[in-house]
Design a protein around this motif. Structure first.
Motif, PDB file in Angstrom:
ATOM      1  N   MET A   1      23.933  40.581  32.995  1.00 10.17           N
ATOM      2  CA  MET A   1      25.237  41.081  33.442  1.00 10.17           C
ATOM      3  C   MET A   1      25.413  40.771  34.930  1.00 10.17           C
ATOM      4  O   MET A   1      24.551  41.105  35.746  1.00 10.17           O
ATOM      5  CB  MET A   1      25.344  42.587  33.203  1.00 10.17           C
ATOM      6  N   THR A   2      26.536  40.124  35.274  1.00 11.47           N
ATOM      7  CA  THR A   2      26.829  39.795  36.668  1.00 11.47           C
ATOM      8  C   THR A   2      27.702  40.880  37.279  1.00 11.47           C
ATOM      9  O   THR A   2      28.789  41.171  36.782  1.00 11.47           O
ATOM     10  CB  THR A   2      27.564  38.442  36.770  1.00 11.47           C
ATOM     11  N   ARG A   3      27.212  41.466  38.358  1.00 12.84           N
ATOM     12  CA  ARG A   3      27.947  42.549  39.017  1.00 12.84           C
ATOM     13  C   ARG A   3      28.861  41.970  40.101  1.00 12.84           C
ATOM     14  O   ARG A   3      28.399  41.301  41.024  1.00 12.84           O
ATOM     15  CB  ARG A   3      26.961  43.539  39.627  1.00 12.84           C
ATOM     16  N   ILE A   4      30.160  42.252  39.962  1.00 13.82           N
ATOM     17  CA  ILE A   4      31.174  41.688  40.857  1.00 13.82           C
ATOM     18  C   ILE A   4      31.823  42.801  41.668  1.00 13.82           C
ATOM     19  O   ILE A   4      32.172  43.860  41.139  1.00 13.82           O
ATOM     20  CB  ILE A   4      32.274  40.949  40.066  1.00 13.82           C
ATOM     21  N   PHE A   5      32.013  42.539  42.958  1.00 10.01           N
ATOM     22  CA  PHE A   5      32.723  43.466  43.842  1.00 10.01           C
ATOM     23  C   PHE A   5      33.972  42.755  44.341  1.00 10.01           C
ATOM     24  O   PHE A   5      33.903  41.641  44.867  1.00 10.01           O
ATOM     25  CB  PHE A   5      31.834  43.859  45.030  1.00 10.01           C
ATOM     26  N   LEU A   6      35.158  43.386  44.186  1.00  5.78           N
ATOM     27  CA  LEU A   6      36.435  42.800  44.575  1.00  5.78           C
ATOM     28  C   LEU A   6      36.875  43.352  45.931  1.00  5.78           C
ATOM     29  O   LEU A   6      36.928  44.560  46.119  1.00  5.78           O
ATOM     30  CB  LEU A   6      37.513  43.128  43.527  1.00  5.78           C
ATOM     31  N   VAL A   7      37.206  42.443  46.863  1.00  5.79           N
ATOM     32  CA  VAL A   7      37.631  42.877  48.200  1.00  5.79           C
ATOM     33  C   VAL A   7      38.918  42.153  48.574  1.00  5.79           C
ATOM     34  O   VAL A   7      38.930  40.947  48.839  1.00  5.79           O
ATOM     35  CB  VAL A   7      36.547  42.584  49.261  1.00  5.79           C
ATOM     36  N   ASP A   8      40.012  42.900  48.579  1.00  7.40           N
ATOM     37  CA  ASP A   8      41.322  42.347  48.928  1.00  7.40           C
ATOM     38  C   ASP A   8      42.233  43.521  49.283  1.00  7.40           C
ATOM     39  O   ASP A   8      42.169  44.565  48.635  1.00  7.40           O
ATOM     40  CB  ASP A   8      41.915  41.552  47.759  1.00  7.40           C
ATOM     41  N   ASP A   9      43.078  43.340  50.286  1.00  9.24           N
ATOM     42  CA  ASP A   9      43.927  44.461  50.694  1.00  9.24           C
ATOM     43  C   ASP A   9      45.174  44.611  49.840  1.00  9.24           C
ATOM     44  O   ASP A   9      45.979  45.508  50.083  1.00  9.24           O
ATOM     45  CB  ASP A   9      44.313  44.336  52.178  1.00  9.24           C
ATOM     46  N   HIS A  10      45.346  43.764  48.832  1.00  5.55           N
ATOM     47  CA  HIS A  10      46.485  43.871  47.921  1.00  5.55           C
ATOM     48  C   HIS A  10      46.024  44.446  46.577  1.00  5.55           C
ATOM     49  O   HIS A  10      45.255  43.806  45.846  1.00  5.55           O
ATOM     50  CB  HIS A  10      47.149  42.510  47.708  1.00  5.55           C
ATOM     51  N   ALA A  11      46.509  45.639  46.256  1.00 12.33           N
ATOM     52  CA  ALA A  11      46.095  46.317  45.026  1.00 12.33           C
ATOM     53  C   ALA A  11      46.476  45.525  43.779  1.00 12.33           C
ATOM     54  O   ALA A  11      45.728  45.504  42.798  1.00 12.33           O
ATOM     55  CB  ALA A  11      46.715  47.716  44.967  1.00 12.33           C
ATOM     56  N   VAL A  12      47.632  44.857  43.827  1.00 22.17           N
ATOM     57  CA  VAL A  12      48.090  44.084  42.663  1.00 22.17           C
ATOM     58  C   VAL A  12      47.121  42.944  42.379  1.00 22.17           C
ATOM     59  O   VAL A  12      46.787  42.662  41.221  1.00 22.17           O
ATOM     60  CB  VAL A  12      49.515  43.547  42.899  1.00 22.17           C
ATOM     61  N   LEU A  13      46.678  42.283  43.434  1.00 20.75           N
ATOM     62  CA  LEU A  13      45.727  41.180  43.265  1.00 20.75           C
ATOM     63  C   LEU A  13      44.413  41.685  42.683  1.00 20.75           C
ATOM     64  O   LEU A  13      43.846  41.088  41.761  1.00 20.75           O
ATOM     65  CB  LEU A  13      45.513  40.488  44.615  1.00 20.75           C
ATOM     66  N   ARG A  14      43.909  42.801  43.192  1.00 20.43           N
ATOM     67  CA  ARG A  14      42.657  43.349  42.668  1.00 20.43           C
ATOM     68  C   ARG A  14      42.808  43.746  41.202  1.00 20.43           C
ATOM     69  O   ARG A  14      41.910  43.515  40.396  1.00 20.43           O
ATOM     70  CB  ARG A  14      42.212  44.566  43.486  1.00 20.43           C
ATOM     71  N   SER A  15      43.949  44.326  40.867  1.00 20.92           N
ATOM     72  CA  SER A  15      44.194  44.721  39.480  1.00 20.92           C
ATOM     73  C   SER A  15      44.212  43.511  38.560  1.00 20.92           C
ATOM     74  O   SER A  15      43.639  43.527  37.466  1.00 20.92           O
ATOM     75  CB  SER A  15      45.523  45.485  39.379  1.00 20.92           C
ATOM     76  N   GLY A  16      44.856  42.444  39.037  1.00 27.33           N
ATOM     77  CA  GLY A  16      44.912  41.220  38.235  1.00 27.33           C
ATOM     78  C   GLY A  16      43.535  40.615  38.031  1.00 27.33           C
ATOM     79  O   GLY A  16      43.197  40.175  36.926  1.00 27.33           O
ATOM     80  N   LEU A  17      42.731  40.606  39.078  1.00 23.24           N
ATOM     81  CA  LEU A  17      41.378  40.075  38.963  1.00 23.24           C
ATOM     82  C   LEU A  17      40.526  40.932  38.031  1.00 23.24           C
ATOM     83  O   LEU A  17      39.736  40.413  37.231  1.00 23.24           O
ATOM     84  CB  LEU A  17      40.723  40.027  40.340  1.00 23.24           C
ATOM     85  N   ARG A  18      40.691  42.241  38.152  1.00 21.74           N
ATOM     86  CA  ARG A  18      39.919  43.146  37.295  1.00 21.74           C
ATOM     87  C   ARG A  18      40.249  42.888  35.823  1.00 21.74           C
ATOM     88  O   ARG A  18      39.347  42.846  34.974  1.00 21.74           O
ATOM     89  CB  ARG A  18      40.226  44.591  37.665  1.00 21.74           C
TER      90      ARG A  18
END
Length: 221
Positions: free
Chosen positions: A1-18
């Motif tokens: 399992m690859t553990r990913i941490f998302l860092v971006d100041d735009h919530a929409v972008l983080r939601s899309g990546l998630r």
């Protein structure tokens, strides 16, 4: 399992990546942050294998964060995820410690390839940026050679001259060109000898005369 941490100041972008990466069976989103400082604060309790890191963020931007990660969490791989496609900024990101660089409009498959590459200890550059840089190189290679009487400098010396004229230090130039400070110092000495310049001001005048930099006040009629 690859553990990913998302860092971006735009919530929409983080939601899309998630949502996008959540479709991968072997991926786990372990945390999110709106800037680099939040990431650094959370990593001790939310360990990650790969950080997807934006460049332009408040408090602590991506380049500064990558530099901190390299020293404080060297085991974490950094994949820059940005809309910036300028070679200088990309070079700064890699010099700071990024393992890969990908544009935000990339497809899920390419993002996963980038994650796999950096996990394997390799560098990764998305296809759109890679092809753009290749076009630039090919265009430069196909240009008619500059007569030595006009420009006695090699292509690498011209690159160093332009960066010197833009105010970059020897250390900064070495990082951007992925070489040593001693090599850059050698190039600078060769440039001084070939141009007859005695100091940086004279080099800047030479760079303007050769078209490496625009003349001051030359904004057109």
């Amino acid at each position: 399992m690859t553990r990913i941490f998302l860092v971006d100041d735009h919530a929409v972008l983080r939601s899309g990546l998630r949502t996008l990466l959540g479709q991968e069976a072997n991926v786990q989103i372990v945390g999110e942050a709106t800037n680099g400082q939040e990431l650094l604060d959370q990593l001790p309790t939310k360990p990650a294998d790969v950080v997807l890191l934006d460049i332009n963020m408040p408090v602590l931007d991506g380049v500064a964060t990558a530099r901190r990660l390299r020293t404080e969490f060297p085991q974490v791989r950094v994949l820059m995820l940005s809309m910036i496609d300028q070679p200088l900024r990309i070079g700064q990101a890699f010099a700071a410690g990024a393992n890969g660089y990908i544009l935000k409009n990339a497809e899920r498959a390419e993002i996963m390839v980038g994650i796999s590459m950096v996990l394997a200890g390799k560098r990764f550059l998305c296809s759109e940026i890679g092809l753009s840089l290749l076009d630039t190189v090919l265009t430069a290679e196909l240009r008619p050679p500059v007569p030595s009487a006009v420009s006695p400098l090699s292509r690498r010396e011209q690159e160093v001259l332009q960066l010197v004229a833009e105010g970059l230090t020897t250390h900064q130039i070495a990082e951007l060109l992925f070489t040593s400070k001693r090599t850059i110092e050698t190039h600078r000495q060769n440039i001084l000898e070939k141009t007859g310049a005695k100091n940086t001001a004279a080099l800047i005048r030479y760079a303007i005369a050769q078209g490496f930099l625009p003349a001051e006040g030359s904004g057109g009629a």
